[in-house]
Write a protein that holds these residues in place. Structure first.
Motif, short mmCIF file in Angstrom:
data_model
loop_
_atom_site.label_atom_id
_atom_site.label_comp_id
_atom_site.label_asym_id
_atom_site.label_seq_id
_atom_site.Cartn_x
_atom_site.Cartn_y
_atom_site.Cartn_z
N SER A 227 38.24 36.80 32.56
CA SER A 227 37.79 35.64 33.32
C SER A 227 38.89 35.06 34.21
O SER A 227 39.98 34.76 33.72
CB SER A 227 37.30 34.56 32.36
N PRO A 228 38.62 34.89 35.51
CA PRO A 228 39.62 34.27 36.39
C PRO A 228 40.01 32.86 35.94
O PRO A 228 41.17 32.46 36.08
CB PRO A 228 38.91 34.24 37.75
N GLU A 229 39.05 32.13 35.39
CA GLU A 229 39.34 30.78 34.91
C GLU A 229 40.33 30.82 33.75
O GLU A 229 41.24 29.98 33.66
CB GLU A 229 38.05 30.08 34.48
N LYS A 230 40.16 31.80 32.86
CA LYS A 230 41.07 31.94 31.72
C LYS A 230 42.46 32.35 32.20
O LYS A 230 43.47 31.89 31.67
CB LYS A 230 40.52 32.97 30.73
N ILE A 231 42.50 33.21 33.19
CA ILE A 231 43.80 33.63 33.74
C ILE A 231 44.54 32.44 34.34
O ILE A 231 45.74 32.27 34.16
CB ILE A 231 43.60 34.74 34.80
N ALA A 232 43.82 31.60 35.08
CA ALA A 232 44.42 30.39 35.67
C ALA A 232 44.98 29.48 34.59
O ALA A 232 46.05 28.88 34.75
CB ALA A 232 43.39 29.65 36.51
N GLU A 233 44.28 29.41 33.47
CA GLU A 233 44.74 28.58 32.36
C GLU A 233 46.03 29.15 31.75
O GLU A 233 46.99 28.43 31.49
CB GLU A 233 43.64 28.52 31.30
N ILE A 234 46.05 30.48 31.55
CA ILE A 234 47.24 31.13 30.98
C ILE A 234 48.42 31.04 31.94
O ILE A 234 49.57 30.87 31.52
CB ILE A 234 46.91 32.61 30.66
N ALA A 235 48.13 31.11 33.25
CA ALA A 235 49.19 31.08 34.25
C ALA A 235 49.90 29.74 34.33
O ALA A 235 50.98 29.64 34.94
CB ALA A 235 48.62 31.44 35.62
N GLN A 236 49.35 28.71 33.71
CA GLN A 236 50.05 27.42 33.70
C GLN A 236 51.36 27.52 32.92
O GLN A 236 52.33 26.82 33.23
CB GLN A 236 49.14 26.36 33.07
N ASP A 237 51.41 28.41 31.94
CA ASP A 237 52.65 28.64 31.18
C ASP A 237 53.36 29.91 31.61
O ASP A 237 54.57 30.02 31.50
CB ASP A 237 52.34 28.72 29.68
N GLN A 238 52.58 30.89 32.09
CA GLN A 238 53.14 32.18 32.49
C GLN A 238 52.71 32.46 33.92
O GLN A 238 51.70 33.11 34.17
CB GLN A 238 52.67 33.28 31.53
N SER A 239 53.50 31.94 34.84
CA SER A 239 53.10 31.88 36.25
C SER A 239 53.00 33.24 36.92
O SER A 239 52.45 33.34 38.02
CB SER A 239 54.08 31.00 37.03
N TYR A 240 53.52 34.29 36.30
CA TYR A 240 53.46 35.62 36.91
C TYR A 240 52.07 36.24 36.82
O TYR A 240 51.78 37.24 37.47
CB TYR A 240 54.49 36.56 36.27
N PHE A 241 51.16 35.67 36.00
CA PHE A 241 49.79 36.16 35.95
C PHE A 241 48.99 35.62 37.14
O PHE A 241 49.03 34.43 37.45
CB PHE A 241 49.09 35.70 34.67
N VAL A 242 48.26 36.52 37.80
CA VAL A 242 47.35 36.13 38.88
C VAL A 242 46.00 36.81 38.64
O VAL A 242 45.92 37.82 37.93
CB VAL A 242 47.88 36.52 40.27
N ALA A 243 44.95 36.24 39.20
CA ALA A 243 43.61 36.82 39.06
C ALA A 243 43.31 37.71 40.26
O ALA A 243 43.40 37.27 41.41
CB ALA A 243 42.57 35.71 38.96
N LEU A 244 42.98 38.98 40.00
CA LEU A 244 42.59 39.93 41.04
C LEU A 244 41.40 40.73 40.55
O LEU A 244 40.97 40.58 39.40
CB LEU A 244 43.77 40.87 41.38
N GLU A 245 40.89 41.59 41.41
CA GLU A 245 39.75 42.42 41.04
C GLU A 245 40.09 43.90 41.21
O GLU A 245 40.75 44.28 42.17
CB GLU A 245 38.53 42.09 41.91
N ILE A 246 39.62 44.70 40.25
CA ILE A 246 39.69 46.15 40.40
C ILE A 246 38.50 46.54 41.27
O ILE A 246 37.34 46.30 40.90
CB ILE A 246 39.61 46.85 39.02
N PRO A 247 38.73 47.08 42.46
CA PRO A 247 37.64 47.32 43.42
C PRO A 247 36.56 48.24 42.86
O PRO A 247 36.82 49.12 42.03
CB PRO A 247 38.35 47.96 44.61
N ALA A 248 35.35 48.02 43.33
CA ALA A 248 34.23 48.90 42.97
C ALA A 248 34.57 50.33 43.36
O ALA A 248 35.16 50.59 44.41
CB ALA A 248 32.96 48.44 43.67
N GLY A 249 34.18 51.27 42.48
CA GLY A 249 34.40 52.68 42.77
C GLY A 249 35.74 53.22 42.35
O GLY A 249 35.99 54.43 42.48
#
Length: 325
Positions: A227-249
């Protein structure tokens, strides 16, 4: 006597010409191509598993350095980020590819590092490593929370994959006590999934991952979303995490899959000279086309973004190159 003298003189001239030619070749090899040569004679590049993007891109870079500067430049396959940082600290390699989460731990003396690694500086922020949590369609695993009680490969022990797997699990309230942990690298994890010996595996890398591309041909592969929302929450303490998508295909997936990502970093020992690192940085960026031909992940490296998200001090030689642009 006169003929003997002339004959001997001709032999001397011929020998001198051969020696001069050899000397010219030796001189040229130190800076064949457009490079000016380096003070160091060896550039060993710490990478990761032999099938991973680090090793593939690093091999292309090492070949470029060898050709351009006439140095002995080669890759060393390793357990990846944590081992690479330790090898740099021990002065056993000159350069390495590492994940930014491990680099952050190393320079701050946290996590896997009981004290700061002080002899490492950054050349560039590279491309994102995507956290690829893979399973098969028959496991019933849909989310990270579903990993509880399952047998899960988390990467080689103390690798960058293992560090971000542990941190991402912790961010979802899951510890290693809640799962059956296997410490397996890319190829080993893929083989274990194929053999039915695992329920899921973390393979954090640039995309596509060669082991997963091969695995996708033989099993009904499924990528677990984060979940991007969960990643944003984790990134508050570990700023190197970002939310991205693995492209279709990418792996036969019909839709893009949201997940976490961590930027990769190219680092070097700080005791290498400013001139050497300037030349190595310049060659790296001028050779991005060759690196992209070696692995698709390198297409995401750019000079424009190379200074964004750096987590370690920049080497003066790299900074000099950036200042000239």
């Amino acid at each position: 006597m006169k003929r003997t003298y002339l004959k001997g003189f001709s032999v001397i001239l011929l020998a001198g010409s051969i020696l001069a030619a050899c000397g010219s070749d030796d001189s040229g090899s130190a800076g064949s191509g457009d490079g000016e040569g380096l003070d160091t004679n060896i550039v060993t590049i710490g990478t990761g598993g032999s099938s991973g993007p680090y090793n593939i891109i690093g091999t292309a870079l090492g070949e470029r350095y060898s050709s351009e500067f006439g140095v002995n430049s080669k890759t060393q396959a390793t357990g990846a980020s944590v081992e690479n940082m330790n090898l740099l600290a021990q002065e056993k390699i000159e350069m390495a590819f590492v994940m930014s989460d491990v680099l952050s731990e190393a320079v701050n003396g946290e996590g896997n590092f009981s004290e700061p690694v002080n002899n490492v500086q950054q050349i560039a922020a590279l491309y994102p490593n995507y956290v690829q949590i893979v399973t098969t369609a028959d496991t019933g695993i849909e989310t990270i929370e579903d990993l509880v009680g399952k047998r899960v490969a988390v990467g080689d022990q103390n690798s960058g994959v293992e560090v971000n797997a542990r941190n991402l699990l912790n961010g979802h309230g899951i510890t290693y006590d809640d799962i059956q942990v296997d410490y397996l690298g890319y190829a080993e994890a893929a083989d274990a999934l194929k053999a039915g010996q695992l329920d899921a595996a973390f393979l954090t890398s640039g995309i596509p991952n060669a082991s997963l591309m091969e695995l996708e041909q033989s099993i009904d592969l499924k990528i677990v979303s984060v979940s991007p929302e969960k990643i944003a929450e984790i990134a508050q303490d570990q700023s190197y995490f970002v939310a991205l998508e693995i492209p279709a295909g990418t792996y036969g997936n019909e839709e893009a899959v949201p997940t976490a990502a961590i930027m990769n970093a190219l680092v070097v020992r700080s005791d290498l000279s400013e001139d050497d690192v300037y030349q190595m940085t310049k060659s790296f960026f001028e050779g991005l086309g060759d690196l992209a031909n070696a692995h698709q992940a390198a297409t995401e490296i750019s000079l424009e973004a190379a200074q964004e998200g750096m987590v370690a001090p920049v080497h003066p030689g790299a900074q000099r190159y950036y200042d000239e642009q």
